[in-house]
Design an enzyme around this catalytic site. Sequence first.
Site, mmCIF file in Angstrom:
data_model
loop_
_atom_site.group_PDB
_atom_site.id
_atom_site.type_symbol
_atom_site.label_atom_id
_atom_site.label_comp_id
_atom_site.label_asym_id
_atom_site.label_seq_id
_atom_site.Cartn_x
_atom_site.Cartn_y
_atom_site.Cartn_z
ATOM 1 N N CYS A 417 1.154 8.992 -6.727
ATOM 2 C CA CYS A 417 0.506 7.625 -6.604
ATOM 3 C C CYS A 417 0.194 7.134 -8.143
ATOM 4 C CB CYS A 417 -0.955 8.038 -5.934
ATOM 5 S SG CYS A 417 -1.822 6.357 -5.368
ATOM 6 N N HIS A 544 1.440 10.188 -0.881
ATOM 7 C CA HIS A 544 0.703 11.326 -1.002
ATOM 8 C C HIS A 544 1.315 12.400 -0.275
ATOM 9 C CE1 HIS A 544 -2.848 10.082 -3.722
ATOM 10 N NE2 HIS A 544 -2.669 8.846 -3.054
ATOM 11 N N GLU A 546 0.866 15.499 -0.688
ATOM 12 C CA GLU A 546 0.226 16.764 -0.408
ATOM 13 C C GLU A 546 -0.817 16.741 0.725
ATOM 14 O OE1 GLU A 546 -2.521 14.066 -2.923
ATOM 15 O OE2 GLU A 546 -0.541 14.230 -2.589
#
Length: 580
Positions: A417, A544, A546
Site C-alpha cells: 500500500c 493488502h 496480509e
Amino acid sequence: MHLHLHILIHIDRNMLFFLGYILVTGGVISGIGKGIIASSVGTILKSCGLHVTAIKIDPYINIDAGTFSPYEHGEVFVLDDGGEVDLDLGNYERFLDIRLTRDNNLTTGKIYQSVINKERRGDYLGKTVQVVPHITDAIQEWVMRQAKVSVDDDGIEPEVCVIELGGTVGDIESMPFIEAFRQFQFKVKRENFCNIHVSLVPQPNSTGEQKTKPTQNSVRELRGLGLSPDLIVCRCSTPLDTAVKEKISMFCHVEPEQVICIHDVSSIYRVPLLLEDQGIVDYFCGRLNLLIEMRPRTMLTKWKEMSDRSDRLLEHTSIALVGKYTKLSDSYASVIKALEHSALAINYKLEVKYIDSADLEPAALQEEPVKYHEAWQKLCRADGVLVPGGFGVRGTEGKIQAINWARRQKKPFLGVCLGMQLAVCEFARNVLGWEDANSTEFDPETKHPVVIEMPEHNPGQLGGTMRLGKRRTLFKSTSSVLRKLYGDAEYVDERHRHRFEVNPELKHHFEDRGFRFVGQDLEGERMEIIELEDHTYFVGVQYHPEFPIPGDLAIIHQSSVRQSEEAPVEGITSSTYMGF
C-alpha cells in the site's frame, strides 16, 4: 431396518435443528485473549464437521474501526465487502478459513444508528424509544439475523455462532449488550445458548501463588447481571494447580471440569489443542446437544503437526518491518501473521525487527543519535525489508530511506500500500532525478506528483470513503516474479484500503528505466503491482495481501523471507499456512 433408522435420524436432525450460540465474555482486564479463545472454540467445532460463524461485538460508539488510530485498537482489518473492522475478525478468518462481512462486527454506534433511523421513520409508532427494550431488541435481532448468514464457500447455513463481547464485564459501555444476552438466553432456550467467561488468574512474583479472587469477583459480577458462565477459561502464566482449579469451581458454582486452563504457550495455535485436551468437545455435545460426527479430527491433527513443527524450526530469518506504529505490535497484526505463516511454510523461524521509520531520518541523527544508529543497525542486519501501509506524513522520509537502501543493496523488499507508493517516490527522486517527487498526500504543491488522490475520494469525510474491499488485479506480464509466486495466475483477488494511487500519466517514465507496473486493475487505470528489473526481489503491491482471502494464493510474503538463490515454492495457499 438400518435404512429406516438412517432416514429417521436424518429427518430428526433437520427437524430439530437449532442454531447454537456461544457467547464469550471477559473479566478482570481487557486484552486477555478472548479473540483467540473464540477463534479456537470455533476451530474445534469446525473440525468436528460443523459449520461455524463468528460475530465480534465492540461496545464503542464508532460506527466501525475505519477511523481508529492503530494505537487505539491495533490494526484495522478489511473484509471482502470493504468492511473496516476489529482485528479479531482477522483471527476468525485465519483460524476458521471463512469469509466474514461487515455485519459480523457489531458496534454500539451501528445499533444506535439503526434504532435512531427507525425512530425517524416512525417505525416505533410514537412510543418512547429506550435502551430496554428497543436497543436490546435491536442487538438480539442483529445477532440472530447475522448468525444465519453463510460464511463458507458451500453456502450452507451455520450451525454454531461464536459471539465475542469486547471489553470486560462491568464496563458501562457493555451494559446494554449484557442485558440483551440475559434476555437472549431465554429467547433461544437454554439448550441453545452457552456462556464462556475468560478471566485472569494472576501469579505475583513476590509469592508465586495463583490468585483466584479476581476471577471470583468477575464471575460474581457477571451473575449479578443475569448471565451464569458455563465454562470459566482461566488465563494464567503456568498451568493451574489442582487446588486452585477446585477453589474456582467451588466459589464460582461450576464443576471442576467446567474450569479450563489456558496458560502461556509458545504459539497461539496451540490454544485449540489445549481446549480439546480438556474435554471441551464432549462438554459442548452435552450442553448444546450438538450432532457432532465423532470422526478423526483431521483438521486438528494437521494443526498439531503445524504447532509442533513451529517449535522445532532451526533455521532463522529476520525481516525489518519499517513503520510508524511499531510501539504496538497489534498495529501490524496481519502483516506479522502472514510473515510467520510464510516462514513456517518454508521451515524458517521468523524474527521481526521493528523499526520506527522516524528513527531512520537524518533529523534523528541530530536529535536522538543513539536511536538513529540502533535503527540503521537493525535495518542493515535484516535479511529483508517490509514497508507496510499507513497514513500521514510522519515517518515517510524514513521509509523512503529504507527503500532506497534496500534497492541499492539488492536486499529483498516488499512494499504494501503506502510502502509501494513510497517506492515509486524513491525511484522518481533517485533514479529519474525528480528531486521533489512526492505524493500529493504529503506535498500538494509538488511539481512531480507521482502519487495522486483518487478522483472518487470525498476529502470532506474520512470514514468509509476509501477504495475498500476485494478487487481484481490483472497481470500484464508473463515474466513477473509475483505471477510465478501466485502459481502463474492470470489475475488475483485481494483486499484494498487506500485513498491515493500511482499517477498513471507518468508510468512510461518509470518503465523506460526498468521500474515495471506488472499488475493493474480491470480498467488498466490503477497501478497495482510494481517490480524492479535487475534486483533480487523488489516488489510493491497496492493491495493488502496480509489480509487473508481463504483459498487464495496469498503468498507474496514468502519471497521476502526466502534466500535469494532459492527457487520459490509454488502452490502454497493461505490455508496451507494455517495447517488446514
